[in-house]
Design a protein around this motif. Structure first.
Motif, short mmCIF file in Angstrom:
data_model
loop_
_atom_site.label_atom_id
_atom_site.label_comp_id
_atom_site.label_asym_id
_atom_site.label_seq_id
_atom_site.Cartn_x
_atom_site.Cartn_y
_atom_site.Cartn_z
N HIS A 67 -0.81 11.52 9.06
CA HIS A 67 -1.27 10.47 8.17
C HIS A 67 -0.60 9.13 8.46
O HIS A 67 -1.22 8.09 8.34
N ASP A 93 -6.09 13.02 -4.59
CA ASP A 93 -7.06 12.00 -4.15
C ASP A 93 -7.00 10.77 -5.06
O ASP A 93 -7.01 9.63 -4.58
N PRO A 137 1.44 2.30 2.38
CA PRO A 137 0.90 3.29 3.33
C PRO A 137 1.79 4.52 3.51
O PRO A 137 1.29 5.61 3.78
N ALA A 197 -3.66 8.96 -4.33
CA ALA A 197 -3.69 8.26 -3.04
C ALA A 197 -4.59 7.03 -3.11
O ALA A 197 -4.28 6.00 -2.50
N LEU A 214 -1.14 12.32 0.81
CA LEU A 214 -2.18 13.00 1.58
C LEU A 214 -1.62 14.20 2.36
O LEU A 214 -2.30 15.22 2.51
N LYS A 240 1.20 6.69 0.39
CA LYS A 240 -0.14 7.25 0.53
C LYS A 240 -0.13 8.40 1.54
O LYS A 240 -0.73 9.46 1.30
N VAL A 291 -2.70 3.93 -4.55
CA VAL A 291 -1.42 3.54 -3.94
C VAL A 291 -1.68 2.55 -2.81
O VAL A 291 -2.51 2.79 -1.95
N ASP A 292 -0.93 1.45 -2.83
CA ASP A 292 -1.06 0.45 -1.76
C ASP A 292 -0.09 0.70 -0.61
O ASP A 292 -0.38 0.35 0.53
#
Length: 72
Positions: free
Chosen positions: A67, A19, A28, A22, A35, A31, A25-26
């Protein structure tokens, strides 16, 4: 005392670690990978791919797809 190996993380500690990662982190895609790892309980990389069964890889990829769908 000599420690010969790392102690396994508890589920709560693993989830909290991912968590935090994530949240910082920019990108996607990165990220989504973090996740997905949280969802399945293991971290899959190109270097560790050979350690996992086809079922485990499919499970991780399905979580990743979910995700990635969230960010599009």
């Amino acid at each position: 005392m000599v420690r010969t190996g790392a102690a396994p993380l508890s589920t709560d500690a693993f989830d909290a670690m991912l968590d935090r990662l994530a949240g910082g982190v920019d990108d996607p895609v990165i990220k989504a990978k973090v996740l997905a790892s949280k969802d399945v309980g293991y971290i899959l990389t190109e270097d560790t791919l050979h350690l996992f069964s086809a079922h485990e890889i499919d499970h991780w990829e399905a979580a990743l797809d979910r995700h990635l769908g969230d960010v599009q």
